[in-house]
Design an enzyme around this catalytic site. Structure first.
Site, PDB file in Angstrom:
ATOM      1  N   THR A   8      -4.689  -8.980   0.311  1.00 59.04           N
ATOM      2  CA  THR A   8      -4.119  -8.810  -1.034  1.00 59.04           C
ATOM      3  C   THR A   8      -4.618  -9.925  -1.941  1.00 59.04           C
ATOM      4  O   THR A   8      -4.782 -11.061  -1.500  1.00 59.04           O
ATOM      5  CB  THR A   8      -2.573  -8.783  -1.013  1.00 59.04           C
ATOM      6  OG1 THR A   8      -2.095  -8.702  -2.381  1.00 59.04           O
ATOM      7  CG2 THR A   8      -1.962  -9.999  -0.345  1.00 59.04           C
ATOM      8  N   SER A   9      -4.841  -9.573  -3.213  1.00 59.21           N
ATOM      9  CA  SER A   9      -5.288 -10.584  -4.177  1.00 59.21           C
ATOM     10  C   SER A   9      -4.118 -11.490  -4.570  1.00 59.21           C
ATOM     11  O   SER A   9      -4.316 -12.522  -5.192  1.00 59.21           O
ATOM     12  CB  SER A   9      -5.893  -9.917  -5.403  1.00 59.21           C
ATOM     13  OG  SER A   9      -4.963  -9.024  -5.983  1.00 59.21           O
TER      14      SER A   9
ATOM     15  N   ALA B  53     -10.779  -7.910   7.454  1.00 58.64           N
ATOM     16  CA  ALA B  53      -9.522  -7.886   8.207  1.00 58.64           C
ATOM     17  C   ALA B  53      -9.653  -7.064   9.489  1.00 58.64           C
ATOM     18  O   ALA B  53      -9.021  -7.373  10.497  1.00 58.64           O
ATOM     19  CB  ALA B  53      -8.400  -7.325   7.334  1.00 58.64           C
TER      20      ALA B  53
ATOM     21  N   CYS C 205       9.181  20.432 -11.232  1.00 57.74           N
ATOM     22  CA  CYS C 205      10.241  20.294 -10.235  1.00 57.74           C
ATOM     23  C   CYS C 205      10.739  21.671  -9.787  1.00 57.74           C
ATOM     24  O   CYS C 205      11.048  22.517 -10.623  1.00 57.74           O
ATOM     25  CB  CYS C 205      11.389  19.495 -10.838  1.00 57.74           C
ATOM     26  SG  CYS C 205      12.812  19.342  -9.749  1.00 57.74           S
TER      27      CYS C 205
ATOM     28  N   CYS D 238      15.787  15.043 -12.474  1.00 55.58           N
ATOM     29  CA  CYS D 238      16.910  15.189 -11.545  1.00 55.58           C
ATOM     30  C   CYS D 238      16.655  14.350 -10.287  1.00 55.58           C
ATOM     31  O   CYS D 238      15.760  13.521 -10.268  1.00 55.58           O
ATOM     32  CB  CYS D 238      17.149  16.664 -11.204  1.00 55.58           C
ATOM     33  SG  CYS D 238      15.954  17.378 -10.049  1.00 55.58           S
TER      34      CYS D 238
ATOM     35  N   HIS E 218       5.767  -0.488  -2.792  1.00 59.36           N
ATOM     36  CA  HIS E 218       5.292   0.234  -3.969  1.00 59.36           C
ATOM     37  C   HIS E 218       5.336   1.750  -3.801  1.00 59.36           C
ATOM     38  O   HIS E 218       4.660   2.478  -4.524  1.00 59.36           O
ATOM     39  CB  HIS E 218       3.877  -0.236  -4.347  1.00 59.36           C
ATOM     40  CG  HIS E 218       3.837  -1.657  -4.834  1.00 59.36           C
ATOM     41  ND1 HIS E 218       2.683  -2.408  -4.872  1.00 59.36           N
ATOM     42  CD2 HIS E 218       4.828  -2.464  -5.293  1.00 59.36           C
ATOM     43  CE1 HIS E 218       2.973  -3.628  -5.349  1.00 59.36           C
ATOM     44  NE2 HIS E 218       4.264  -3.683  -5.599  1.00 59.36           N
TER      45      HIS E 218
ATOM     46  N   ASN F 264       0.824  -1.211   0.000  1.00 65.82           N
ATOM     47  CA  ASN F 264       0.000   0.000   0.000  1.00 65.82           C
ATOM     48  C   ASN F 264       0.854   1.255   0.000  1.00 65.82           C
ATOM     49  O   ASN F 264       1.951   1.281   0.547  1.00 65.82           O
ATOM     50  CB  ASN F 264      -0.931   0.009   1.214  1.00 65.82           C
ATOM     51  CG  ASN F 264      -1.887  -1.173   1.202  1.00 65.82           C
ATOM     52  OD1 ASN F 264      -2.055  -1.813   0.166  1.00 65.82           O
ATOM     53  ND2 ASN F 264      -2.495  -1.465   2.337  1.00 65.82           N
TER      54      ASN F 264
HETATM   55  C1  BJW Z   1     -10.286  -7.435   2.004  1.00 66.19           C
HETATM   56  C2  BJW Z   1     -11.188  -6.510   2.459  1.00 66.19           C
HETATM   57  C3  BJW Z   1     -11.362  -6.477   3.834  1.00 66.19           C
HETATM   58  C4  BJW Z   1     -11.179  -6.305   0.381  1.00 66.19           C
HETATM   59  N1  BJW Z   1     -10.666  -7.309   4.615  1.00 66.19           N
HETATM   60  N2  BJW Z   1      -9.611  -8.255   2.782  1.00 66.19           N
HETATM   61  C5  BJW Z   1       5.540 -12.508 -12.778  1.00 66.19           C
HETATM   62  C6  BJW Z   1       4.389 -13.105 -13.229  1.00 66.19           C
HETATM   63  C7  BJW Z   1       3.410 -12.348 -13.889  1.00 66.19           C
HETATM   64  C8  BJW Z   1       3.587 -10.981 -14.075  1.00 66.19           C
HETATM   65  C9  BJW Z   1       4.719 -10.396 -13.614  1.00 66.19           C
HETATM   66  C10 BJW Z   1       5.673 -11.151 -12.968  1.00 66.19           C
HETATM   67  N3  BJW Z   1       6.686 -10.309 -12.612  1.00 66.19           N
HETATM   68  C11 BJW Z   1       6.372  -9.072 -13.014  1.00 66.19           C
HETATM   69  C12 BJW Z   1       5.182  -9.067 -13.634  1.00 66.19           C
HETATM   70  C13 BJW Z   1       4.492  -7.863 -14.215  1.00 66.19           C
HETATM   71  C14 BJW Z   1       3.747  -7.073 -13.183  1.00 66.19           C
HETATM   72  C15 BJW Z   1       2.676  -7.941 -12.586  1.00 66.19           C
HETATM   73  O1  BJW Z   1       2.776  -8.447 -11.510  1.00 66.19           O
HETATM   74  N4  BJW Z   1       1.582  -8.109 -13.298  1.00 66.19           N
HETATM   75  C16 BJW Z   1       0.484  -8.946 -12.852  1.00 66.19           C
HETATM   76  C17 BJW Z   1      -0.733  -8.080 -12.554  1.00 66.19           C
HETATM   77  C18 BJW Z   1       0.192  -9.975 -13.912  1.00 66.19           C
HETATM   78  N5  BJW Z   1       4.644  -6.547 -12.148  1.00 66.19           N
HETATM   79  C19 BJW Z   1       5.341  -5.432 -12.298  1.00 66.19           C
HETATM   80  O2  BJW Z   1       5.314  -4.808 -13.353  1.00 66.19           O
HETATM   81  C20 BJW Z   1       6.224  -4.995 -11.154  1.00 66.19           C
HETATM   82  N6  BJW Z   1       7.512  -4.650 -11.609  1.00 66.19           N
HETATM   83  C21 BJW Z   1       8.379  -5.548 -12.070  1.00 66.19           C
HETATM   84  O3  BJW Z   1       8.127  -6.732 -12.121  1.00 66.19           O
HETATM   85  O4  BJW Z   1       9.583  -5.014 -12.473  1.00 66.19           O
HETATM   86  C22 BJW Z   1      10.474  -5.843 -13.217  1.00 66.19           C
HETATM   87  C23 BJW Z   1      10.379  -5.412 -14.660  1.00 66.19           C
HETATM   88  C24 BJW Z   1      11.146  -4.371 -15.094  1.00 66.19           C
HETATM   89  C25 BJW Z   1      11.064  -3.972 -16.439  1.00 66.19           C
HETATM   90  C26 BJW Z   1      10.164  -4.590 -17.298  1.00 66.19           C
HETATM   91  C27 BJW Z   1       9.355  -5.619 -16.825  1.00 66.19           C
HETATM   92  C28 BJW Z   1       9.456  -6.021 -15.481  1.00 66.19           C
HETATM   93  C29 BJW Z   1       5.710  -3.730 -10.500  1.00 66.19           C
HETATM   94  C30 BJW Z   1       4.371  -3.888  -9.892  1.00 66.19           C
HETATM   95  C31 BJW Z   1       3.899  -2.532  -9.329  1.00 66.19           C
HETATM   96  C32 BJW Z   1       2.442  -2.562  -8.912  1.00 66.19           C
HETATM   97  N7  BJW Z   1       1.982  -1.240  -8.653  1.00 66.19           N
HETATM   98  C33 BJW Z   1       0.621  -1.024  -8.189  1.00 66.19           C
HETATM   99  C34 BJW Z   1       0.318   0.474  -8.313  1.00 66.19           C
HETATM  100  C35 BJW Z   1       1.039   1.256  -7.243  1.00 66.19           C
HETATM  101  C36 BJW Z   1       0.737   2.696  -7.316  1.00 66.19           C
HETATM  102  C37 BJW Z   1      -0.734   2.998  -7.149  1.00 66.19           C
HETATM  103  O5  BJW Z   1      -1.380   2.577  -6.183  1.00 66.19           O
HETATM  104  O6  BJW Z   1      -1.251   3.684  -8.006  1.00 66.19           O
HETATM  105  O7  BJW Z   1       0.499  -1.451  -6.845  1.00 66.19           O
HETATM  106  S1  BJW Z   1      -0.589  -1.998  -9.038  1.00 66.19           S
HETATM  107  C38 BJW Z   1      -1.611  -2.266  -7.647  1.00 66.19           C
HETATM  108  O8  BJW Z   1      -1.637  -3.676  -7.365  1.00 66.19           O
HETATM  109  C39 BJW Z   1      -0.886  -1.599  -6.467  1.00 66.19           C
HETATM  110  C40 BJW Z   1      -1.043  -2.641  -5.397  1.00 66.19           C
HETATM  111  O9  BJW Z   1      -0.068  -2.460  -4.397  1.00 66.19           O
HETATM  112  C41 BJW Z   1      -0.912  -3.921  -6.140  1.00 66.19           C
HETATM  113  C42 BJW Z   1      -1.467  -5.122  -5.412  1.00 66.19           C
HETATM  114  O10 BJW Z   1      -2.845  -5.037  -5.285  1.00 66.19           O
HETATM  115  P1  BJW Z   1      -3.550  -5.541  -3.934  1.00 66.19           P
HETATM  116  O11 BJW Z   1      -3.070  -4.772  -2.794  1.00 66.19           O
HETATM  117  O12 BJW Z   1      -3.435  -7.013  -3.852  1.00 66.19           O
HETATM  118  O13 BJW Z   1      -5.046  -5.074  -4.212  1.00 66.19           O
HETATM  119  P2  BJW Z   1      -6.262  -5.844  -4.938  1.00 66.19           P
HETATM  120  O14 BJW Z   1      -7.301  -4.838  -5.214  1.00 66.19           O
HETATM  121  O15 BJW Z   1      -5.781  -6.661  -6.063  1.00 66.19           O
HETATM  122  O16 BJW Z   1      -6.770  -6.864  -3.842  1.00 66.19           O
HETATM  123  C43 BJW Z   1      -7.414  -6.425  -2.650  1.00 66.19           C
HETATM  124  C44 BJW Z   1      -7.690  -7.640  -1.808  1.00 66.19           C
HETATM  125  O17 BJW Z   1      -8.268  -7.214  -0.604  1.00 66.19           O
HETATM  126  C45 BJW Z   1      -8.677  -8.622  -2.456  1.00 66.19           C
HETATM  127  O18 BJW Z   1      -8.159  -9.932  -2.324  1.00 66.19           O
HETATM  128  C46 BJW Z   1      -9.939  -8.478  -1.615  1.00 66.19           C
HETATM  129  O19 BJW Z   1     -10.677  -9.683  -1.500  1.00 66.19           O
HETATM  130  C47 BJW Z   1      -9.366  -8.067  -0.286  1.00 66.19           C
HETATM  131  N8  BJW Z   1     -10.250  -7.294   0.563  1.00 66.19           N
HETATM  132  N9  BJW Z   1     -11.720  -5.842   1.347  1.00 66.19           N
HETATM  133  C48 BJW Z   1      -9.818  -8.202   4.015  1.00 66.19           C
HETATM  134  N10 BJW Z   1     -12.258  -5.625   4.383  1.00 66.19           N
HETATM  135 ZN    ZN Z   2      14.151  18.076 -11.191  1.00 65.35          ZN
END
Ligand code: BJW
Ligand code: ZN
Length: 253
Positions: free
Chosen positions: A199-200, A242, A158, A141, A130, A113
């Site tokens: 997290t999903s 949670a 900037c 810069c 993240h 988060n």
């Molecule tokens: C409850 C609830 C309640 C609800 N109680 N529970 C290997 C395999 C496949 C793909 C890849 C891989 N390696 C890399 C990739 C690509 C990509 C990726 O993972 N893609 C997949 C989606 C397929 N990853 C990346 O690109 C990463 N970088 C990387 O790998 O760099 C190397 C590289 C370099 C150069 C070229 C290529 C690769 C970076 C990932 C960055 C993710 N960023 C984000 C945005 C951050 C900024 C922003 O917020 O705007 O991060 S995406 C978004 O998803 C955010 C979150 O942190 C992240 C995770 O989501 P999260 O937290 O799990 O949320 P949800 O909505 O998915 O789930 C919520 C959960 O809560 C659910 O389960 C609900 O049921 C539950 N819930 N209410 C308890 N009350």
């Molecule tokens: Zn700058």
């Protein structure tokens, strides 16, 4: 196949989770958007996981920022503004309590988060995989600054070099901050119990920590409102809000 969680079943799972925790030496907790859902922060992949019809994959990439920085900044400015009205919930507070009981040497909180709510609740040491929504950095810069509670223009510049600044968060296709990732991986490969909270578990490399924990024989506990990509590999799954489950488990310790 159950369509609801039986109360007795859930009580048993809570006791089982508390038993495992009590015996655990080193804890690592991985949190996602679900831990902040009860604070009113929308999740990414839920029913309200769209922003103006865009999927997160369309607005949280360097390509999107290059193509349409105004669109991307509107998305982040809206979320920056929303930060002002949100507060930690009982799930965040239960994790503060775990840190207090285990101590910093045996407890690590890793979060995907960017909302800062773990720190607002009082967690001392948080590994933010993240980045941080309140922080901005320059695209040209080395300028980087925490600028919470400030409304930024549509295309903020900037103060040092006048180039475009961007949110200091990790977009798809970008690398995670290396030092933070290494600490998270190191803590994970030496933990005895790993908690997956709200997290999903589909975004990598963060979700890969779950597999790393399993590979070193850690007990895995999942807390989520529903089953996820991680559910098959966990020892105990607790399914409910949670903000109720975590305090309940802590109460049973
Ligand atoms: C409850 C609830 C309640 C609800 N109680 N529970 C290997 C395999 C496949 C793909 C890849 C891989 N390696 C890399 C990739 C690509 C990509 C990726 O993972 N893609 C997949 C989606 C397929 N990853 C990346 O690109 C990463 N970088 C990387 O790998 O760099 C190397 C590289 C370099 C150069 C070229 C290529 C690769 C970076 C990932 C960055 C993710 N960023 C984000 C945005 C951050 C900024 C922003 O917020 O705007 O991060 S995406 C978004 O998803 C955010 C979150 O942190 C992240 C995770 O989501 P999260 O937290 O799990 O949320 P949800 O909505 O998915 O789930 C919520 C959960 O809560 C659910 O389960 C609900 O049921 C539950 N819930 N209410 C308890 N009350
Ligand atoms: Zn700058």
């Amino acid at each position: 196949m159950h369509h609801f969680v039986d109360c007795g079943e859930q009580e048993a799972a809570i006791n089982q989770a508390a038993d495992i925790l009590r015996r655990a030496d080193r804890l690592v907790v991985l949190t996602g958007a679900g831990v902040s859902a009860e604070s009113g922060v929308p999740t990414f992949r839920g029913s309200n996981g769209l922003w103006e019809g865009h999927h997160i994959e369309e607005v949280a990439t360097p390509e999107a920022f290059q193509r349409d920085p105004k669109l991307v900044w509107r998305f982040y400015n809206m979320r920056r503004a929303a930060l002002a009205g949100i507060q930690p919930n009982p799930a965040h507070r239960a994790l503060v309590e775990l840190e207090r009981r285990w101590g910093p040497a045996r407890f690590t909180l890793v979060t995907q988060n960017i909302d800062g709510l773990h720190q607002a609740a009082g967690s001392q040491r948080v590994l933010e995989l993240h980045g941080r929504l309140s922080r901005v950095r320059c695209t040209a810069c080395r300028y980087i600054a925490d600028r919470p509670g400030e409304s930024l223009p549509e295309l903020p510049r900037c103060p040092e070099c006048d180039e475009l600044i961007r949110p200091d968060v990790v977009w798809f296709h970008e690398m995670l901050p290396q030092d933070i990732w290494l600490q998270a991986a190191e803590r994970t490969t030496s933990c005895s119990c790993f908690l997956v909270v709200g997290t999903s578990a589909v975004v990598y490399p963060a979700a890969g920590l779950i597999r790393m924990a399993r590979d070193v024989g850690a007990a895995l506990l999942e807390f989520n409102i529903e089953r996820t990509a991680a559910s098959r590999s966990v020892d105990v799954g607790l399914y409910g809000p949670a903000g109720w489950l975590l305090p309940e488990v802590v109460r049973h310790l």
